[in-house]
Scaffold this motif. Structure first.
Motif: not given
Length: 120
Positions: A58-72
Motif C-alpha cells: 500500500s501507498v497511503q497518505g497521512e491522516g486518513g480514516n481508519a478502516v475500522e471506523e468506516s460505515e461502508s
C-alpha cells in the motif's frame, strides 16, 4: 509523509476474501479516498510449505480514516474477513522498504492531496 508498506500474512479462506473484493471492485475503490489510500495491491504466493501467503502492498497518505471506523459495507466485510482469514498463529511480516520510486507526476499528486487535506 506518504507511508509505503508491504506486509506478508498467512491466511486461510483468503481466496473467498479476495473474490469478494474483486466482485465489488468499484465499491472497494470508492472507500480509498477517505482512507487516503492511493495504491493497494495484494499478491498471492502458494508456498511449497503448504501455506498460502498474501502480500499486502500500500501507498497511503497521512491522516486518513481508519478502516475500522468506516460505515461502508465493504469495510465492514473487509474487517470480518480479516478476523476470519488471518492466521493468528503466524505473526505478519512487515517488509523493510529499501527503495521507493514514485514518478514525479504521481508524487506531486500525492503531495498536493496531502496538502489539501491539511488545510481542511
Amino acid at each position: 509523509m506518504t507511508k509505503v508498506e508491504l506486509t506478508r500474512f498467512r491466511k486461510v479462506k483468503a481466496q473467498e476474501w479476495m473474490n469478494f473484493l474483486n466482485e465489488h471492485h468499484s465499491d472497494t475503490v470508492a472507500t480509498m479516498a477517505g482512507e487516503k489510500m492511493y495504491v493497494e495491491s495484494v499478491f498471492k504466493e502458494e508456498n511449497p510449505d503448504g501455506y498460502t501467503y498474501f502480500y499486502w502492498y500500500s501507498v497511503q497518505g497521512e491522516g486518513g480514516n481508519a478502516v475500522e471506523e468506516s460505515e461502508s459495507y465493504i469495510d465492514k466485510k473487509h474487517i470480518e474477513y480479516w478476523d476470519e482469514c488471518i492466521d493468528p498463529e503466524y505473526k505478519p511480516v512487515d517488509m523493510r522498504l529499501e527503495e521507493n520510486l514514485i514518478a514525479p507526476a504521481i508524487d506531486k499528486i500525492i503531495k498536493d492531496k496531502n496538502n489539501e487535506n491539511m488545510e481542511d
